[in-house]
Design a protein around this motif. Structure first.
Motif, PDB file in Angstrom:
ATOM      1  N   PHE A 109      54.153  38.791  31.050  1.00 54.84           N
ATOM      2  CA  PHE A 109      54.530  37.480  31.589  1.00 54.84           C
ATOM      3  C   PHE A 109      53.546  36.413  31.132  1.00 54.84           C
ATOM      4  O   PHE A 109      53.934  35.296  30.761  1.00 54.84           O
ATOM      5  CB  PHE A 109      54.622  37.520  33.117  1.00 54.84           C
ATOM      6  CG  PHE A 109      55.092  36.207  33.672  1.00 54.84           C
ATOM      7  CD1 PHE A 109      56.415  35.827  33.546  1.00 54.84           C
ATOM      8  CD2 PHE A 109      54.194  35.322  34.264  1.00 54.84           C
ATOM      9  CE1 PHE A 109      56.854  34.599  34.013  1.00 54.84           C
ATOM     10  CE2 PHE A 109      54.623  34.097  34.732  1.00 54.84           C
ATOM     11  CZ  PHE A 109      55.949  33.734  34.618  1.00 54.84           C
ATOM     12  N   ILE A 110      52.279  36.760  31.146  1.00 57.97           N
ATOM     13  CA  ILE A 110      51.249  35.838  30.648  1.00 57.97           C
ATOM     14  C   ILE A 110      51.557  35.435  29.211  1.00 57.97           C
ATOM     15  O   ILE A 110      51.430  34.264  28.840  1.00 57.97           O
ATOM     16  CB  ILE A 110      49.865  36.508  30.744  1.00 57.97           C
ATOM     17  CG1 ILE A 110      49.343  36.411  32.187  1.00 57.97           C
ATOM     18  CG2 ILE A 110      48.869  35.868  29.771  1.00 57.97           C
ATOM     19  CD1 ILE A 110      48.075  37.187  32.433  1.00 57.97           C
ATOM     20  N   LEU A 166      48.186  31.703  38.072  1.00 53.37           N
ATOM     21  CA  LEU A 166      48.032  33.056  38.622  1.00 53.37           C
ATOM     22  C   LEU A 166      47.254  33.028  39.931  1.00 53.37           C
ATOM     23  O   LEU A 166      47.520  33.798  40.846  1.00 53.37           O
ATOM     24  CB  LEU A 166      47.327  33.952  37.596  1.00 53.37           C
ATOM     25  CG  LEU A 166      48.118  34.184  36.293  1.00 53.37           C
ATOM     26  CD1 LEU A 166      47.299  34.986  35.304  1.00 53.37           C
ATOM     27  CD2 LEU A 166      49.446  34.874  36.582  1.00 53.37           C
ATOM     28  N   THR A 172      48.522  50.016  35.312  1.00 48.77           N
ATOM     29  CA  THR A 172      49.833  50.412  35.830  1.00 48.77           C
ATOM     30  C   THR A 172      50.902  49.663  35.045  1.00 48.77           C
ATOM     31  O   THR A 172      50.623  48.669  34.364  1.00 48.77           O
ATOM     32  CB  THR A 172      49.982  50.029  37.317  1.00 48.77           C
ATOM     33  OG1 THR A 172      49.941  48.597  37.412  1.00 48.77           O
ATOM     34  CG2 THR A 172      48.858  50.614  38.155  1.00 48.77           C
ATOM     35  N   HIS A 212      53.048  47.807  36.216  1.00 47.63           N
ATOM     36  CA  HIS A 212      53.094  46.469  36.780  1.00 47.63           C
ATOM     37  C   HIS A 212      52.093  45.526  36.118  1.00 47.63           C
ATOM     38  O   HIS A 212      52.379  44.354  35.855  1.00 47.63           O
ATOM     39  CB  HIS A 212      52.834  46.553  38.286  1.00 47.63           C
ATOM     40  CG  HIS A 212      52.690  45.223  38.938  1.00 47.63           C
ATOM     41  ND1 HIS A 212      51.507  44.803  39.488  1.00 47.63           N
ATOM     42  CD2 HIS A 212      53.569  44.217  39.089  1.00 47.63           C
ATOM     43  CE1 HIS A 212      51.686  43.572  39.978  1.00 47.63           C
ATOM     44  NE2 HIS A 212      52.915  43.200  39.758  1.00 47.63           N
ATOM     45  N   GLN A 213      50.914  46.063  35.828  1.00 46.15           N
ATOM     46  CA  GLN A 213      49.890  45.227  35.189  1.00 46.15           C
ATOM     47  C   GLN A 213      50.275  44.863  33.759  1.00 46.15           C
ATOM     48  O   GLN A 213      50.012  43.755  33.298  1.00 46.15           O
ATOM     49  CB  GLN A 213      48.540  45.939  35.229  1.00 46.15           C
ATOM     50  CG  GLN A 213      47.960  45.955  36.650  1.00 46.15           C
ATOM     51  CD  GLN A 213      46.751  46.851  36.755  1.00 46.15           C
ATOM     52  OE1 GLN A 213      46.689  47.913  36.120  1.00 46.15           O
ATOM     53  NE2 GLN A 213      45.777  46.438  37.559  1.00 46.15           N
ATOM     54  N   GLN A 233      53.319  44.521  32.775  1.00 50.15           N
ATOM     55  CA  GLN A 233      54.338  43.487  32.921  1.00 50.15           C
ATOM     56  C   GLN A 233      53.694  42.136  33.218  1.00 50.15           C
ATOM     57  O   GLN A 233      54.189  41.099  32.789  1.00 50.15           O
ATOM     58  CB  GLN A 233      55.325  43.887  34.024  1.00 50.15           C
ATOM     59  CG  GLN A 233      56.280  44.974  33.556  1.00 50.15           C
ATOM     60  CD  GLN A 233      57.005  45.657  34.689  1.00 50.15           C
ATOM     61  OE1 GLN A 233      56.549  45.620  35.842  1.00 50.15           O
ATOM     62  NE2 GLN A 233      58.114  46.294  34.362  1.00 50.15           N
ATOM     63  N   GLY A 234      52.581  42.196  33.939  1.00 48.70           N
ATOM     64  CA  GLY A 234      51.834  40.965  34.189  1.00 48.70           C
ATOM     65  C   GLY A 234      51.332  40.361  32.890  1.00 48.70           C
ATOM     66  O   GLY A 234      51.434  39.150  32.682  1.00 48.70           O
ATOM     67  N   ILE A 235      50.815  41.195  32.017  1.00 47.29           N
ATOM     68  CA  ILE A 235      50.331  40.714  30.718  1.00 47.29           C
ATOM     69  C   ILE A 235      51.494  40.133  29.921  1.00 47.29           C
ATOM     70  O   ILE A 235      51.381  39.069  29.309  1.00 47.29           O
ATOM     71  CB  ILE A 235      49.653  41.856  29.930  1.00 47.29           C
ATOM     72  CG1 ILE A 235      48.386  42.327  30.658  1.00 47.29           C
ATOM     73  CG2 ILE A 235      49.307  41.395  28.515  1.00 47.29           C
ATOM     74  CD1 ILE A 235      47.692  43.522  30.021  1.00 47.29           C
ATOM     75  N   GLU A 282      48.384  34.409  43.643  1.00 47.87           N
ATOM     76  CA  GLU A 282      47.629  35.314  44.511  1.00 47.87           C
ATOM     77  C   GLU A 282      47.642  34.868  45.968  1.00 47.87           C
ATOM     78  O   GLU A 282      47.535  35.676  46.873  1.00 47.87           O
ATOM     79  CB  GLU A 282      46.164  35.378  44.046  1.00 47.87           C
ATOM     80  CG  GLU A 282      45.919  36.421  42.974  1.00 47.87           C
ATOM     81  CD  GLU A 282      44.616  36.165  42.247  1.00 47.87           C
ATOM     82  OE1 GLU A 282      43.663  35.688  42.896  1.00 47.87           O
ATOM     83  OE2 GLU A 282      44.560  36.430  41.023  1.00 47.87           O
ATOM     84  N   LEU A 327      41.469  35.746  33.002  1.00 49.75           N
ATOM     85  CA  LEU A 327      42.924  35.599  32.927  1.00 49.75           C
ATOM     86  C   LEU A 327      43.583  36.886  33.410  1.00 49.75           C
ATOM     87  O   LEU A 327      44.643  36.864  34.031  1.00 49.75           O
ATOM     88  CB  LEU A 327      43.349  35.278  31.491  1.00 49.75           C
ATOM     89  CG  LEU A 327      44.844  35.101  31.241  1.00 49.75           C
ATOM     90  CD1 LEU A 327      45.410  33.980  32.091  1.00 49.75           C
ATOM     91  CD2 LEU A 327      45.111  34.823  29.767  1.00 49.75           C
ATOM     92  N   LEU A 328      42.926  37.990  33.125  1.00 47.98           N
ATOM     93  CA  LEU A 328      43.369  39.272  33.659  1.00 47.98           C
ATOM     94  C   LEU A 328      42.348  39.724  34.698  1.00 47.98           C
ATOM     95  O   LEU A 328      41.157  39.461  34.533  1.00 47.98           O
ATOM     96  CB  LEU A 328      43.462  40.325  32.538  1.00 47.98           C
ATOM     97  CG  LEU A 328      44.517  40.068  31.464  1.00 47.98           C
ATOM     98  CD1 LEU A 328      44.442  41.140  30.379  1.00 47.98           C
ATOM     99  CD2 LEU A 328      45.910  40.039  32.085  1.00 47.98           C
ATOM    100  N   PRO A 329      42.807  40.393  35.753  1.00 48.69           N
ATOM    101  CA  PRO A 329      41.847  40.884  36.755  1.00 48.69           C
ATOM    102  C   PRO A 329      41.036  42.026  36.162  1.00 48.69           C
ATOM    103  O   PRO A 329      41.433  42.618  35.156  1.00 48.69           O
ATOM    104  CB  PRO A 329      42.755  41.385  37.882  1.00 48.69           C
ATOM    105  CG  PRO A 329      44.029  41.747  37.214  1.00 48.69           C
ATOM    106  CD  PRO A 329      44.189  40.785  36.068  1.00 48.69           C
TER     107      PRO A 329
END
Lengths: 148, 148
Positions: free
Chosen positions: A57-58, A75, A48, A50-51, A53-55, A79, A33-35
């Motif tokens: 959003f998830i 996701l 970062t 940004h990452q 913020q990605g979490i 990509e 789910l996360l890279p």
DNA sequence: TTACTACTTGGAGTGTACTCAAAGTCAAGC
DNA sequence: GCTTGACTTTGAGTACACTCCAAGTAGTAA
């Protein structure tokens, strides 16, 4: 909400910023789910802004009842960039509708609860009234089972 | 919704009326969410309309995110009749508030999704625009992870 | 009588999403 | 050099809510 720094130097900090446990973050990475998070020289994860913020959003998607697999699907489409735009659009749209139906159901339940609460209040004002759930049981004997 | 007969002569019929599986009804009985159902001479379960309505009410609570344990707690209070009225009231009230917060969260997520959908639409009208998620990523490089 | 269907029970298995534990590495402080 | 603490990995365990299965019984239909 706290200010997210540009670089997040530990999984602990990431956990604090997102409200997830460290274990859950590792778990999300493990199931894809996360890279795969970048590691420092000593192997420790760093992120970062940004990452993070990605979490976050998830977590929004998760809060709406999306499963991990659904989130992964979305996701993955993201990509692929612009080419998958129509798919992303319809996936989001379907999810929007899904949430709408969820909200409607919850609101109906709220109305039922409000009705019951009102009946409870009547009861305490006039202690001689009978079961506040009668509207639901339609006068049937309770037979060891109450419907409220 | 279909008309519920006065007596329900089999678990299969109960399953049809409630939308649960026969296994789930037996499971609910086993864990104490449903009372021990009366049996016919051959040991088969039968129900009254009132009991089916009880199951339907349980399903309403369930739909609002109540766990089996919470529902059991509530039903137990109901069995105690009037004496537990204040507890029942506050339990329902708390659950009402809980649902209210759920709804608010879902609505916020809907707004986010609507915003994203709007951006997607702009994109398809003018194919030269960039990533629709930029408002969420604040211009950070995507680094293998997309936030939408 | 035999076959079939609809149930019964107890117990085991499943899917989802974590959550914890064991064993090991690495850097800092004493 | 040793301890402490924060991380790492792999893999096992947990909680919840079912869901399935095996073995058995009871009643009906041919």
């Amino acid at each position: 909400m706290q200010e997210i720094p540009e670089i997040i130097t530990s999984i602990k900090q990431a956990a604090e910023l997102t409200g997830l446990s460290e274990d859950t973050i590792r778990y999300y990475e493990r199931v894809g789910l996360l890279p795969y998070a970048e590691r420092k020289a000593n192997g420790h994860r760093h992120y970062t802004r940004h990452q993070i913020q990605g979490i976050l959003f998830i977590l929004r998607l998760k809060a709406t009842g999306m499963t991990i697999e659904e989130m992964k699907r979305y996701l993955k489409l993201s990509e692929q960039g612009m080419t998958a735009l129509p798919q992303r659009y319809s996936l989001l749209e379907a999810h929007h509708d899904h949430i709408g139906r969820e909200i409607a159901k919850l609101q109906e339940t709220q109305r039922i609860i409000e009705y019951k609460l009102k009946n409870f209040r009547v009861l305490t004002e006039d202690p001689d009234l009978s079961d506040p759930e009668k509207h639901l049981t339609q006068g049937a004997p309770l037979s060891g089972f109450s419907t409220d």
